[in-house]
Scaffold this motif. Structure first.
Motif, mmCIF file in Angstrom:
data_model
loop_
_atom_site.group_PDB
_atom_site.id
_atom_site.type_symbol
_atom_site.label_atom_id
_atom_site.label_comp_id
_atom_site.label_asym_id
_atom_site.label_seq_id
_atom_site.Cartn_x
_atom_site.Cartn_y
_atom_site.Cartn_z
ATOM 1 N N GLU A 225 -4.639 22.207 38.080
ATOM 2 C CA GLU A 225 -5.252 20.977 38.559
ATOM 3 C C GLU A 225 -4.211 19.975 39.040
ATOM 4 O O GLU A 225 -4.446 19.220 39.960
ATOM 5 C CB GLU A 225 -6.111 20.373 37.443
ATOM 6 N N ASP A 226 -3.040 20.001 38.408
ATOM 7 C CA ASP A 226 -2.004 19.041 38.803
ATOM 8 C C ASP A 226 -1.224 19.503 40.032
ATOM 9 O O ASP A 226 -0.832 18.705 40.868
ATOM 10 C CB ASP A 226 -1.026 18.820 37.640
ATOM 11 N N GLN A 227 -0.945 20.806 40.106
ATOM 12 C CA GLN A 227 -0.074 21.299 41.170
ATOM 13 C C GLN A 227 -0.792 22.185 42.171
ATOM 14 O O GLN A 227 -0.214 22.547 43.184
ATOM 15 C CB GLN A 227 1.082 22.112 40.563
ATOM 16 N N GLY A 228 -2.015 22.568 41.867
ATOM 17 C CA GLY A 228 -2.724 23.495 42.741
ATOM 18 C C GLY A 228 -2.289 24.919 42.460
ATOM 19 O O GLY A 228 -1.285 25.158 41.777
ATOM 20 N N PRO A 229 -3.042 25.873 42.990
ATOM 21 C CA PRO A 229 -2.678 27.270 42.763
ATOM 22 C C PRO A 229 -1.389 27.630 43.509
ATOM 23 O O PRO A 229 -1.063 27.036 44.535
ATOM 24 C CB PRO A 229 -3.873 28.050 43.308
ATOM 25 N N SER A 230 -0.658 28.603 42.956
ATOM 26 C CA SER A 230 0.565 29.045 43.638
ATOM 27 C C SER A 230 0.228 29.642 44.989
ATOM 28 O O SER A 230 0.949 29.448 45.971
ATOM 29 C CB SER A 230 1.305 30.083 42.774
ATOM 30 N N LEU A 231 -0.860 30.392 45.045
ATOM 31 C CA LEU A 231 -1.293 31.011 46.301
ATOM 32 C C LEU A 231 -2.637 30.405 46.698
ATOM 33 O O LEU A 231 -3.520 30.238 45.844
ATOM 34 C CB LEU A 231 -1.448 32.525 46.135
ATOM 35 N N GLN A 232 -2.783 30.109 47.960
ATOM 36 C CA GLN A 232 -4.031 29.534 48.459
ATOM 37 C C GLN A 232 -4.472 30.321 49.681
ATOM 38 O O GLN A 232 -3.686 30.521 50.619
ATOM 39 C CB GLN A 232 -3.822 28.064 48.827
ATOM 40 N N ALA A 233 -5.741 30.743 49.653
ATOM 41 C CA ALA A 233 -6.286 31.566 50.736
ATOM 42 C C ALA A 233 -6.095 30.879 52.089
ATOM 43 O O ALA A 233 -6.203 29.653 52.196
ATOM 44 C CB ALA A 233 -7.762 31.842 50.480
ATOM 45 N N GLY A 234 -5.805 31.703 53.081
ATOM 46 C CA GLY A 234 -5.668 31.177 54.438
ATOM 47 C C GLY A 234 -4.249 30.785 54.800
ATOM 48 O O GLY A 234 -4.010 30.337 55.924
ATOM 49 N N ASN A 235 -3.316 30.937 53.873
ATOM 50 C CA ASN A 235 -1.932 30.577 54.152
ATOM 51 C C ASN A 235 -1.047 31.811 54.229
ATOM 52 O O ASN A 235 -1.345 32.859 53.646
ATOM 53 C CB ASN A 235 -1.392 29.633 53.070
ATOM 54 N N HIS A 236 0.089 31.627 54.921
ATOM 55 C CA HIS A 236 1.071 32.702 55.051
ATOM 56 C C HIS A 236 2.186 32.480 54.026
ATOM 57 O O HIS A 236 2.674 31.366 53.844
ATOM 58 C CB HIS A 236 1.671 32.695 56.464
ATOM 59 N N TYR A 237 2.564 33.552 53.363
ATOM 60 C CA TYR A 237 3.565 33.446 52.300
ATOM 61 C C TYR A 237 4.724 34.410 52.535
ATOM 62 O O TYR A 237 4.572 35.470 53.170
ATOM 63 C CB TYR A 237 2.941 33.751 50.935
#
Lengths: 385, 362
Positions: A225-237
């Motif tokens: 909740e504070d930092q968001g997920p490490s991986l987020q759908a729709g992004n390139h990693y």
């Protein structure tokens, strides 16, 4: 005997009047300076480092053959640069007076990465009292490299739980998390991983397990909740592995490694073996039996938690392979299949890439809690005819 | 303790395997333990050092013969202790890892588990620091020891070239009332396992998987591993990898069962707990926790409060459950243990240097 490469600092030691240097010609000594296993100290004394059968420091000639004093009264061995002289203790080991002279056997094998300094008692050695030694390094035939990173797909769920990194040679422990980086659309992701001082390696340290921080995966917990997920759908990693990461011999990787992938939607469902397909072989062939899964599964566990049993319960000998981005498991028997009924036993802790297993998803709703211990194994039957 | 020892002795009389060469009531035998790795440490009574060995999936119990005397109030401070150990073992400092530190309550001496080397052939070592700060290696040859195997999983078949790549890293060990409690973390499945072993070791290992409620919208977490834990009033206080602090009654750790822990605090963001101690000051019990993000945190503990607290089930801004304060003067603390009732020893890392320091308990 072998030649030793030394630090360039050794050149000043050559000013000692009675020092002699013996050089053995072994190629690939990268340092310009070449050197020395043996020094003549004067007064008939000699200080040497014998390498075979195990490294031992020998002081021979003169008073060294007397055994009226303790060994450390003649010389002590230190790690060069290990701190202020007065504070740095000598290395542990055992002294022994023999007919050859005074021997010092280090408690532990010497390291080729360390320069050892032998400090003679003041009344020995003439013009100087310090002599340096270093073992020749033994190196791999080839530089260590990253062989593979799993999951192998280029599209990974945003609730991905872990990566496996496979190396060609054993690696060193203690710096993993400073050598692996996660970038989202070119920008670093802060604290994406679960960093454990123990570091999760296999026993020969050729495979590293990297967990995404579970607090960044689970819905509703503070880190996410504070930092968001490490991986987020729709992004390139990009998962980047630095070439500076050293292997077990202290050498860096041959090259850096980058795994590129897109994050897709999460998968919160527990595994359902009813959705798996099975391809059964014909009798008297060595055709593999295959399981085709509805989604990619954990690469490492697919090697370990499935086995094939005959009707009498005996395990069929054979080999496992995994392909199609970890969606297909194949078992090839060592001997042709006899006509029989078999079953594939699957441990129910088998996980997909997001930590969902056969008896529970990664995240369990409180109302669905079940206090009964789940079955540890399920069996998938097939008939060979 | 005496009654336990007597019953143990009776039990051992019936056990042929322990009849010879045994160290009487402790189930120990004289020899050289085949330690492959020296990881987490704890002390059992009478100077018996417990060593977690991930590589051989075992807990070793070694009689250090180091008891009595006590620390007598002297401070133990060793600057650059990693460099000094490296010098003694003839190794580079960055090839010398200190894995854990523990105080022997029987003597006040400090023990360190060390790896000489960082590769798979690293040599495990135990070092002792006495009350004057003098370092010595604990000899492991011809000592009284016992070994409890943790591994009840089948191995890969060597005949098929298989070498089981799964290792369950031992992340923490505690001794509590005749039991050794071990937390582990697999390098494959994301599983949480606390194991309980009767001490003295008798060849039986109990395993318990722990389910805990998580401090988040009533969700149930089943599998998150324990990072570090400590026992308090017959309760395990376990810090999990995703930040909650959870209480589990020791009596609930029954073999092959599942139990539920109670989340009593959520310690917040970017917090990987490293080590914990419990102490009393005045009439108040405190928990001191070292962690990666915040330095050292101090929590007030109250058994009645822990027992009566509702498990956190809704999101609370900031820190939920039992509050804590951060000890600003303590930074970069990797390990801590109680030296006596009023002091603790710390391992503090700074760049390439690790210092052993004594502090007054805050």
């Amino acid at each position: 005997m072998q030649r030793i490469c030394v630090e360039s600092v050794f050149s000043w030691a050559l000013r000692g009047l009675t020092v002699s240097i013996l050089v053995w010609g072994v190629p690939n000594c990268s340092a310009a300076e070449e050197l020395a296993l043996e020094y003549v100290l004067g007064s008939g004394q000699k200080l040497e480092l014998r390498l075979e059968p195990a490294p031992v420091f020998v002081l021979s000639g003169g008073t060294a053959q007397q055994n009226t004093s303790a060994g450390e009264d003649f010389f002590r061995v230190y790690v060069q640069g290990s701190g202020a002289d007065n504070e740095s203790p000598p290395i542990l080991g055992k002294y022994e007076f023999t007919q050859e002279g005074l021997l010092f056997s280090p408690r532990f094998p010497l390291s080729p990465k360390v320069v050892y300094r032998v400090k003679l008692a003041d009344d020995l050695g003439g013009a100087k009292s310090d002599y340096q030694f270093q073992l020749p390094s033994s190196r791999h035939k080839s530089a260590t490299k990253v062989l593979a990173v799993y999951p192998s797909d280029s599209a990974l769920p945003e609730n991905l739980l872990k990566f496996y990194v496979y190396f060609s040679h054993p690696m060193s422990r203690g710096e993993a998390y400073s050598r692996i980086h996660l970038l989202r659309n070119g920008e670093p992701v802060v604290d994406p991983f679960l960093e454990l001082g123990e570091e999760l390696w296999n026993s020969d340290q050729t495979r590293f397990t990297l967990f995404i921080h579970p607090g960044r995966i689970k819905r509703g917990v503070k880190p996410r909740e504070d930092q968001g997920p490490s991986l987020q759908a729709g992004n390139h990693y990009q998962l980047q592995i630095d070439a500076a990461w050293v292997d077990s011999q202290g050498d860096p990787l041959a090259e850096s490694f980058v795994k590129e992938f897109e994050a897709t939607g999460p998968n919160y469902d527990q595994l359902n073996p009813a959705t798996w397909k099975i391809e059964t072989p014909d009798a008297l062939t060595k055709t593999p039996v295959r399981l085709i899964f509805d989604r990619p599964l954990d690469r490492a566990m697919l090697d370990r938690v499935l086995k094939v049993l005959a009707l009498d319960g005996s395990e069929v000998a054979g080999s496992i392979s995994v392909d199609d981005n970890e969606t297909r498991w194949s078992f090839t028997p060592d001997d042709p299949w006899p006509i029989n009924t078999y079953n594939i036993q699957v441990a129910t802790n088998l996980e997909d890439r997001s930590g969902n297993n056969i008896v529970r998803p990664f995240e369990v709703q409180m109302r669905n809690q079940n206090s009964e211990k789940p079955v540890p194994i399920i069996a998938i039957e097939f008939v060979v005819k | 303790m005496m009654c336990c020892r007597t019953s143990q002795l009776i039990a051992l009389c019936c056990a042929v395997t322990f009849a010879l060469n045994s160290h009487a009531a402790d189930g120990m035998q004289k020899g050289t333990p085949q330690l492959k790795q020296a990881g987490p440490l704890a002390f059992a009574p009478d100077g018996v050092l417990l060593i977690g060995d991930t590589q051989s999936a075992s807990i070793f119990a070694i009689d250090t013969q180091d008891h009595g005397g006590g620390n007598a109030g002297s401070e133990i401070n060793v600057s650059g202790i990693n460099q000094k150990i490296a010098a003694m073992i003839g190794s580079a400092t960055n090839d010398t890892l200190i894995n854990d530190m523990v105080v022997n309550p029987s003597s006040g001496n400090v023990y360190l588990s060390v790896s000489r080397g960082r590769g798979p052939d690293a040599v495990p070592l135990i070092f002792k620091v006495d009350s004057k700060g003098a370092l010595s290696e604990l000899a492991l040859e011809n000592v009284n020891f016992a070994q409890a195997s943790l591994d009840n999983a089948p191995k890969g078949d060597p005949a098929r070239g298989g070498r089981d790549p799964r290792l369950s890293s031992i992340t923490d060990i505690q001794f509590n009332s005749g039991k050794v409690i071990v937390a582990g973390l697999s390098n494959e499945e994301f599983a949480s396992t606390l194991r309980v072993i009767d001490y003295p070791f008798d060849g039986r290992t109990q395993s318990t998987g722990i389910e805990i409620y998580h401090g988040a919208h009533g969700r149930l977490e089943t599998a998150s591993p324990v990072r570090t834990f400590i026992t308090y009033e017959n309760t395990v206080l376990a810090a999990y990898t995703c930040t909650p602090l959870v209480s589990i009654p020791v009596d609930d750790l029954k073999p092959q069962s599942r139990t539920k822990g109670r989340t009593i605090a959520e310690l917040g963001n970017r917090n990987t707990p490293l080590d914990m101690i419990i102490y009393r000051k005045g009439d108040q019990d405190y928990l001191l926790m070292a962690n990666t993000a915040r330095g050292v945190m101090k929590l007030k503990l109250n058994k009645a409060q822990i027992d009566s607290a509702e498990s956190i089930s809704t999101r609370i801004d900031g820190t939920a459950g039992i509050g804590y304060e951060t000890i600003e003067s303590l930074k970069n603390v990797d390990q801590l243990d109680k030296l006596d009732d009023s002091r603790a020893v710390l391992l503090v890392s700074n760049a390439n240097q690790v210092d052993l320091k004594t502090i007054q308990l805050p």
